[in-house]
Design an enzyme around this catalytic site. Structure first.
Site, mmCIF file in Angstrom:
data_model
loop_
_atom_site.group_PDB
_atom_site.id
_atom_site.type_symbol
_atom_site.label_atom_id
_atom_site.label_comp_id
_atom_site.label_asym_id
_atom_site.label_seq_id
_atom_site.Cartn_x
_atom_site.Cartn_y
_atom_site.Cartn_z
ATOM 1 N N CYS A 1 25.714 87.553 -50.850
ATOM 2 C CA CYS A 1 24.312 87.442 -51.258
ATOM 3 C C CYS A 1 24.130 86.459 -52.413
ATOM 4 C CB CYS A 1 23.776 88.825 -51.645
ATOM 5 S SG CYS A 1 22.089 88.781 -52.256
ATOM 6 N N CYS B 1 21.643 85.189 -49.715
ATOM 7 C CA CYS B 1 20.249 85.371 -50.145
ATOM 8 C C CYS B 1 19.809 84.453 -51.294
ATOM 9 C CB CYS B 1 20.017 86.807 -50.633
ATOM 10 S SG CYS B 1 21.012 88.049 -49.822
ATOM 11 N N LYS C 1 20.117 80.571 -50.682
ATOM 12 C CA LYS C 1 19.185 80.321 -49.555
ATOM 13 C C LYS C 1 17.733 80.295 -50.026
ATOM 14 C CE LYS C 1 17.262 83.495 -47.846
ATOM 15 N NZ LYS C 1 17.886 84.410 -46.901
ATOM 16 N N TYR D 1 18.661 85.132 -38.215
ATOM 17 C CA TYR D 1 18.143 84.863 -39.560
ATOM 18 C C TYR D 1 18.615 83.506 -40.097
ATOM 19 C CZ TYR D 1 16.839 89.810 -40.523
ATOM 20 O OH TYR D 1 16.272 91.052 -40.543
ATOM 21 N N GLU E 1 16.388 80.167 -40.836
ATOM 22 C CA GLU E 1 16.175 79.823 -42.241
ATOM 23 C C GLU E 1 16.708 78.425 -42.537
ATOM 24 O OE1 GLU E 1 17.964 83.136 -44.331
ATOM 25 O OE2 GLU E 1 16.124 84.326 -44.202
ATOM 26 N N HIS F 1 -9.905 90.058 -52.717
ATOM 27 C CA HIS F 1 -10.493 88.861 -52.156
ATOM 28 C C HIS F 1 -10.468 87.717 -53.147
ATOM 29 C CE1 HIS F 1 -12.982 86.737 -49.298
ATOM 30 N NE2 HIS F 1 -13.790 86.381 -50.276
ATOM 31 N N GLU G 1 -5.519 90.630 -47.607
ATOM 32 C CA GLU G 1 -6.663 91.522 -47.359
ATOM 33 C C GLU G 1 -6.925 91.681 -45.860
ATOM 34 O OE1 GLU G 1 -10.677 90.166 -48.437
ATOM 35 O OE2 GLU G 1 -9.879 88.136 -48.622
HETATM 36 P P1 NDP Z 1 22.361 87.131 -36.395
HETATM 37 O O1 NDP Z 1 23.147 88.206 -35.812
HETATM 38 O O2 NDP Z 1 21.031 87.408 -37.013
HETATM 39 O O3 NDP Z 1 22.150 85.981 -35.334
HETATM 40 C C1 NDP Z 1 23.221 85.391 -34.664
HETATM 41 C C2 NDP Z 1 22.666 84.446 -33.649
HETATM 42 O O4 NDP Z 1 23.725 83.709 -33.061
HETATM 43 C C3 NDP Z 1 21.941 85.167 -32.524
HETATM 44 O O5 NDP Z 1 20.811 84.414 -32.187
HETATM 45 C C4 NDP Z 1 22.972 85.175 -31.406
HETATM 46 O O6 NDP Z 1 22.408 85.154 -30.134
HETATM 47 C C5 NDP Z 1 23.663 83.843 -31.651
HETATM 48 N N1 NDP Z 1 25.032 83.807 -31.130
HETATM 49 C C6 NDP Z 1 25.997 84.738 -31.272
HETATM 50 N N2 NDP Z 1 27.131 84.331 -30.674
HETATM 51 C C7 NDP Z 1 26.875 83.103 -30.151
HETATM 52 C C8 NDP Z 1 27.637 82.183 -29.395
HETATM 53 N N3 NDP Z 1 28.906 82.417 -29.077
HETATM 54 N N4 NDP Z 1 27.048 81.021 -29.014
HETATM 55 C C9 NDP Z 1 25.759 80.780 -29.344
HETATM 56 N N5 NDP Z 1 24.999 81.613 -30.043
HETATM 57 C C10 NDP Z 1 25.537 82.775 -30.452
HETATM 58 O O7 NDP Z 1 23.356 86.465 -37.418
HETATM 59 P P2 NDP Z 1 23.186 85.501 -38.642
HETATM 60 O O8 NDP Z 1 24.499 84.841 -38.719
HETATM 61 O O9 NDP Z 1 21.970 84.667 -38.560
HETATM 62 O O10 NDP Z 1 22.994 86.522 -39.843
HETATM 63 C C11 NDP Z 1 23.846 87.653 -39.983
HETATM 64 C C12 NDP Z 1 23.111 88.797 -40.580
HETATM 65 O O11 NDP Z 1 22.939 88.575 -41.968
HETATM 66 C C13 NDP Z 1 21.704 88.998 -40.050
HETATM 67 O O12 NDP Z 1 21.674 89.749 -38.872
HETATM 68 C C14 NDP Z 1 21.027 89.718 -41.200
HETATM 69 O O13 NDP Z 1 21.266 91.083 -41.102
HETATM 70 C C15 NDP Z 1 21.730 89.136 -42.396
HETATM 71 N N6 NDP Z 1 20.893 88.103 -43.021
HETATM 72 C C16 NDP Z 1 19.733 88.495 -43.604
HETATM 73 C C17 NDP Z 1 18.903 87.574 -44.173
HETATM 74 C C18 NDP Z 1 17.626 88.017 -44.783
HETATM 75 O O14 NDP Z 1 17.485 89.191 -45.102
HETATM 76 N N7 NDP Z 1 16.649 87.123 -44.947
HETATM 77 C C19 NDP Z 1 19.232 86.150 -44.197
HETATM 78 C C20 NDP Z 1 20.473 85.847 -43.534
HETATM 79 C C21 NDP Z 1 21.258 86.799 -42.980
HETATM 80 P P3 NDP Z 1 21.886 86.487 -29.405
HETATM 81 O O15 NDP Z 1 20.585 86.834 -30.040
HETATM 82 O O16 NDP Z 1 21.737 86.021 -27.988
HETATM 83 O O17 NDP Z 1 22.935 87.517 -29.585
#
Ligand code: NDP
Length: 454
Positions: free
Chosen positions: A43, A48, A51, A177, A181, A436, A441
């Site tokens: 984080c 976080c 980012k 995410y 982002e 407002h 709102e």
């Molecule tokens: P996520 O699990 O959110 O997303 C991973 C993405 O990668 C999905 O779209 C998934 O597709 C895709 N994917 C997985 N494997 C492959 C592959 N082999 N080839 C192509 N695409 C693939 O992971 P992130 O890495 O973005 O983030 C991890 C976690 O960290 C998040 O889930 C969240 O909990 C946390 N996080 C929170 C944030 C916040 O609070 N703002 C910011 C960043 C991270 P599919 O959907 O098809 O499985």
């Protein structure tokens, strides 16, 4: 009676590990925490915090573009990547220092190095061996890169914050995410940005209307979105120049390829095999609702256990564990209605159920939606639109889902999450007088049902 070097040995000084260490130590527990990378974990260092700083930094371009409508002449503005990157690093270094102080002020013994569990009560760090009554694993997660030819040239969120040079053209792989982002950050900083996602629409699990709305907004801001597409191969042509082949056979050249394709539990070389700790099929540590593993003296929490990978969840778990172990309290942590935000541009924030989840659970629902242009853009000229949505359980009138895409969505939804935790009804939303003029709102002025379903 056996005596141990420590009452509690925490492995990993990220959000969950630091919180548990500090709180336990403040109760007079003898605590050590070992960390082999950086204080504050993902984080603070590669998640976080940097980012959000980069989201602020990249969004300034839009502010500058809308300045003229408000009478400001800001001709000739330029962006300097090393300034943003190095200022970010200074800020993170400052936060690392604060974490170190927090630990030492609480009386936690901080050990820099990689810890390995030797047996259920013993941990080694380098050449030193420590005994502990209890061990807490809070080692978080680690990014995963798809197994393709050339994967060694692909970077992850571990590296992207510290690029030597800002790429001219970047490819972001993924639809979660981090992908959304970072596509927004790159695009805002002026990078020609392409995002590919393997499925038909990114942000799987979020409300479908939100996903569609975000797709339109992100594309409108200039990110090239390509769904049902993946990468099959990557070839390095020169420094910072990579040829990528896609599943449709097309190729393109990028200066940076970022995989945001999920994270796995960080359990490699932890010595799990020396214990009875069990992992699930995804390699995450299995715990009971007291955060206890199958090895009674070993506990785990946060991302390494595969729950909601969110800092506030790890913090809450850390505090709950300490209260259970050292205050004899039961775990009352409630994972329902945890609000979350994606710092995409525009932001997404959500709490409770999506329309699809509500229907799957058998609710009969009234859905209220509103789409509008934020007042700020009337003079600023940005075509960005804001979307708000309430999902209401028709039988009880309770709000069971609340979603927003638009500026400051996270700030707005946090307040609504409190109301939802308290069981707020749509009638109570309607009785609330708005502030407002604000975008927020709109949440208390949605009178007409958009549709009734289920
Ligand atoms: P996520 O699990 O959110 O997303 C991973 C993405 O990668 C999905 O779209 C998934 O597709 C895709 N994917 C997985 N494997 C492959 C592959 N082999 N080839 C192509 N695409 C693939 O992971 P992130 O890495 O973005 O983030 C991890 C976690 O960290 C998040 O889930 C969240 O909990 C946390 N996080 C929170 C944030 C916040 O609070 N703002 C910011 C960043 C991270 P599919 O959907 O098809 O499985």
């Amino acid at each position: 009676m056996t005596t141990f070097d420590f009452d509690l040995f925490v492995i990993g000084a990220g959000s969950g590990g630091v919180r548990a260490s500090r709180m336990a130590a403040q109760k007079g527990v003898k605590v050590a925490v070992a960390e082999d990378r950086y204080l504050g974990g993902t984080c603070v260092n590669v998640g976080c915090v940097p980012k959000k700083l980069y989201v602020y930094g990249s969004h300034i371009k839009e502010e500058l573009e809308s300045a003229a409508g408000y009478g400001w002449n800001i001709d000739g503005y330029r962006f300097n990547w090393p300034t943003l990157r190095d200022n970010k690093t200074k800020e993170i270094t400052r936060l690392n220092g604060i974490y170190e102080n927090l630990l030492s002020n609480a009386g936690v013994y901080y050990i820099s190095g990689r810890a390995k569990i030797i047996d259920p009560h013993t941990v080694s760090v380098g050449s030193k061996v420590y005994s502990a009554e209890r061990i807490l694993i809070a080692t978080g997660g680690w990014p995963v890169i798809p197994d393709i030819t050339g994967k060694e040239h692909i970077i992850t969120s571990n590296e992207v914050f510290d690029l030597d040079v800002l790429p001219k053209k970047a490819l972001v792989i993924g639809g979660g995410y981090i992908a959304i982002e970072f596509a927004g950050i790159f695009n805002g900083l002026g990078v020609d940005t392409k995002l590919i996602y393997r499925g038909p629409l990114f942000l799987r699990g979020f409300d479908n209307e939100v996903r569609e709305f975000v797709r339109n907004e992100v594309a409108q801001k200039g990110v090239s979105l390509n769904f049902d597409t993946n990468i099959t191969e990557l070839k390095k042509l020169a420094d910072n120049e990579f040829e990528v082949t896609f599943t449709n056979g097309e190729t393109d050249i990028f200066n940076c390829v970022l995989a945001a394709t999920g994270r796995k539990a960080n359990v490699d070389n932890l010595g799990i095999e020396n214990t009875q700790v069990e992992l699930n099929q995804r390699g995450e540590i299995i715990v009971n609702d007291q955060f206890q593993t199958a090895e009674p003296s070993i506990y785990a929490l946060g991302d390494v256990t595969g729950g909601m990978a969110l800092t506030p969840v790890a913090l809450a778990e850390g505090m709950s564990l300490v209260k259970q172990l050292y205050e004899d309290q039961v775990n009352t942590l409630d994972y329902d209605n945890i609000a979350t935000a994606v710092f995409s541009q525009p932001n997404i924030a959500t709490v409770g159920l999506s329309e699809e989840q509500a229907l799957e659970k058998g609710y009969g629902i009234d859905v209220f939606t509103s789409t509008f242009k934020h007042m700020k853009h009337s003079l600023g000229g940005s075509p960005e639109r804001t979307f708000m949505k309430l999902v209401v359980d028709r039988s009880t009138d309770r709000i069971i889902g609340c979603h927003m895409v638009g500026s400051d969505a996270g700030e707005i939804i946090q307040g609504i999450a409190i109301a939802m935790k308290a069981g707020v009804t749509k009638a109570q939303f309607d009785q609330t007088i708005g502030i407002h003029p604000t975008a927020a709102e709109e949440f208390v002025t949605m009178r007409e049902v958009t549709r009734s379903v289920g």
